[in-house]
Write a protein that holds these residues in place. Structure first.
Motif, PDB file in Angstrom:
ATOM      1  N   ASP A  92       0.860  -1.190   0.000  1.00 12.72           N
ATOM      2  CA  ASP A  92       0.000   0.000   0.000  1.00 12.72           C
ATOM      3  C   ASP A  92       0.891   1.232   0.000  1.00 12.72           C
ATOM      4  O   ASP A  92       1.326   1.701   1.050  1.00 12.72           O
ATOM      5  N   GLY A  93       1.172   1.747  -1.186  1.00 14.57           N
ATOM      6  CA  GLY A  93       2.028   2.924  -1.290  1.00 14.57           C
ATOM      7  C   GLY A  93       3.451   2.615  -0.866  1.00 14.57           C
ATOM      8  O   GLY A  93       4.150   1.818  -1.505  1.00 14.57           O
ATOM      9  N   ASP A  94       3.876   3.221   0.234  1.00 18.22           N
ATOM     10  CA  ASP A  94       5.246   3.034   0.698  1.00 18.22           C
ATOM     11  C   ASP A  94       5.325   2.162   1.952  1.00 18.22           C
ATOM     12  O   ASP A  94       6.269   2.249   2.721  1.00 18.22           O
ATOM     13  N   ARG A  95       4.317   1.295   2.117  1.00 14.59           N
ATOM     14  CA  ARG A  95       4.309   0.400   3.266  1.00 14.59           C
ATOM     15  C   ARG A  95       3.943  -1.016   2.814  1.00 14.59           C
ATOM     16  O   ARG A  95       3.197  -1.201   1.858  1.00 14.59           O
ATOM     17  N   ILE A  96       4.457  -1.993   3.544  1.00 13.35           N
ATOM     18  CA  ILE A  96       4.126  -3.394   3.299  1.00 13.35           C
ATOM     19  C   ILE A  96       3.676  -4.020   4.609  1.00 13.35           C
ATOM     20  O   ILE A  96       4.319  -3.833   5.652  1.00 13.35           O
ATOM     21  N   SER A  97       2.582  -4.741   4.551  1.00 14.13           N
ATOM     22  CA  SER A  97       2.124  -5.505   5.714  1.00 14.13           C
ATOM     23  C   SER A  97       2.020  -6.974   5.334  1.00 14.13           C
ATOM     24  O   SER A  97       1.615  -7.307   4.220  1.00 14.13           O
TER      25      SER A  97
END
Length: 560
Positions: free
Chosen positions: A266-271
């Motif tokens: 999600d954009g500049d994040r990873i979960s």
């Protein structure tokens, strides 16, 4: 990351000076690690580098780490310092105080790894912390095996305690460890080596601050965190947004274990959600969530941001979660001795997710868990030998996989000469295993074959707790074929089929064949000159060259 840290502008001259300080902080960590390797009693630390060392700011946030070390030690330690300070607050610490624990759920995932944290005082003020982790060979209980049914059977657990109060060692806490160890002198020595390496790091940190006129680490913290956070987020932003999934099946102990990951960009994040993985088991191969987080996040960083320094800020954009009670999120008192069997499979699991987002960019699966060889004997003189056997790394887009390389842990192995000096064993053979690397346009890394026996014709006991990929092989990628499965046998005909304890009769040999890495790309597209070199060096047999690579004339002549 502390909310007080914010982006600020630095002039060109400040940037140059701060980069110098940043590199000096890394050198502080490297000297820590160097001291630890020189002083450690256990060969697995001294020779193989099974450790971590790092410098933290006054808030307990990791600023830098030593190059030597494993993700399972470094990335858990990044959180350990904060958790330990929750129990013994920084405000209560005095110069000379040192904290210690081997609690698997606060430290590095099992009772053998001790985390030692030393506050650094400069001009009377607490300015940061030095932390280090390493493996202590024996802390009681059943020792290195997966046979325990709870952590209470695996060895003594030391809660967060003061190893040193001011200038006085806490002999009471050391006495508890040594009273429970079969090798008390070595156990004490290994713990004190952690204390000494941190003392060295603290002294070098204070010298650095004196040299550059620093009163605190706030400015360098802002600089490091700003650069690292932006670099990591920019790397993630280059991955297409979306939801990606992967499933990996391991041998397990009594039955196969399924690891499942759902990865969201999600954009500049990873979960990453590891829910759906198998429930925790009754054997000592469960993995605490802290160790799962360490290796799952490492897999993402290895692919996307290998050039971004590892610290609290670069770790923050990646989150890894799992509901409690799974094999990847085991809760106390689950047995966890060989937790790396699960943890070190997680990079391949998340890389499989990212292969959906970035086809043709992700390496093939590697051999995974480090094969820890625990061999003991009691006839002549009691001993316990701990060494590692290394498998192959998956082929990478554009180049072959590395052979006998401990990916993802990064440790080396104890040299044969040292292993034979440290224990009454003979290493009869240690060589690359022909055809073990998965076929592909780029070949998977090879595993190795080892033969070991007792020096004095005595019976030996082997713990097979960490032998994985005996029934499932590392998969290839983009048309590449899987690497060879592992195989373990005893020369009397016994075949190792699970992670239990095995007896090696007097005069018999233990024979190990570690897994090879998967191949990348269609094998028929492999460069013919590269294949000829493989044949010349016995990396690929003539039979497999013809069968898998369609190489019609491996022994000479002109290829049609």
């Amino acid at each position: 990351m502390n909310a007080a840290h914010h982006r600020r502008r630095f002039s060109d001259s400040e940037i140059i000076a701060l980069n110098v300080v940043w590199n000096r902080l890394i050198s502080v960590c490297e000297e820590q690690a160097s001291v630890l390797m020189r002083l450690a009693f256990g060969p697995i630390v001294r020779e193989a580098g099974d450790l971590s060392a790092g410098v933290f700011n006054a808030d307990g946030e990791m600023l830098a780490q030593a190059v030597t070390g494993t993700p399972g030690h470094v990335n858990t330690m990044a959180e350990s310092v904060r958790l330990m300070l929750d129990r013994i607050p920084a405000a209560s610490l005095q110069p000379g105080d040192v904290l210690m624990t081997n609690d698997p759920w606060l430290g590095a995932g099992h009772v053998f790894d001790f985390v030692v944290v030393t506050p650094a005082f400069f001009e009377g003020n607490l300015v940061g912390f030095l932390a280090s982790t390493s493996h202590v060979v024996d802390v009681g209980g059943l020792g290195w095996s997966a046979e325990a049914r709870s952590v209470f059977e695996e060895g003594v657990v030391v809660p967060v305690s003061k190893l040193r109060r001011g200038t006085e060692l806490n002999e009471d806490i050391l006495g508890i460890v040594t009273a429970n160890s079969r090798v008390p002198k070595e156990a004490r020595g290994d713990i004190l080596s952690l204390l000494s390496c941190n003392d060295t790091g603290a002294a070098r940190l204070c010298e650095l601050m004196q040299e550059f006129g620093y009163r605190s680490l706030e400015t360098i913290t802002d600089f490091i965190f700003d650069k690292s956070s932006r670099g990591m987020r920019e790397a993630i932003a280059r991955v297409p947004d979306g939801h990606y999934e992967n499933v990996l099946t391991l041998d397990g102990y009594d039955s196969p274990i399924v690891l499942r990951a759902s990865l969201q960009v999600d954009g500049d994040r990873i979960s990453v959600d590891l829910g759906g993985s198998s429930p925790a088991v009754e054997r000592g191969i469960n993995c605490p969530l802290n160790y799962s987080i360490a290796y799952a996040s490492f897999g993402i960083r290895a692919l996307l941001a290998g050039d971004i320094p590892n610290n609290a800020a670069s770790l923050k954009p990646v989150t890894v979660t799992a509901p409690p009670g799974l094999v990847v999120s085991a809760e106390r008192p689950a047995p966890v001795t060989a937790r790396h069997v699960i943890g070190q499979a997680l990079p391949d699991l998340v890389l499989g997710c990212l292969a959906e987002a970035l086809p043709q960019n992700v390496l093939a699966e590697s051999s995974g868990a480090l094969w820890t060889m625990s061999i003991s004997g009691n006839n002549e003189q009691p001993f316990s030998s701990l060494n590692v056997a290394l498998g192959g790394m998956g082929a990478r887009p554009g180049c072959d996989g590395l052979s006998t390389t401990a990916f993802p842990s990064g440790v080396g192995s104890v040299p044969v000469e040292i292993a034979e000096t440290s224990a009454p064993l003979v290493y009869h053979r240690k060589e690359l295993t022909t055809d073990s690397g998965g076929a592909g346009q780029y070949r998977g890394g090879l595993g190795q074959t080892m033969e070991i026996s007792a020096r004095h014709r005595e019976a030996l006991t082997l713990s097979a707790a960490a032998f994985e990929r005996l029934t499932t092989s590392p998969s290839g990628r983009s048309g590449g074929l899987g690497g060879a499965k592992g195989r373990v046998e005893i020369s009397d005909g016994t075949v190792v089929v699970d992670k239990g304890l095995y007896q090696i009769p007097p005069g018999a040999r233990l024979i190990l064949h570690t897994p090879g890495g998967g191949g990348f790309g269609n094998p028929e597209n492999r460069d013919r000159e590269a294949l000829k070199r493989d044949l010349a060096h016995d990396l690929v047999s003539e039979e497999m060259a013809q069968k898998l690579y369609q190489f019609k004339n491996p022994t000479g002549g002109t290829e049609p």
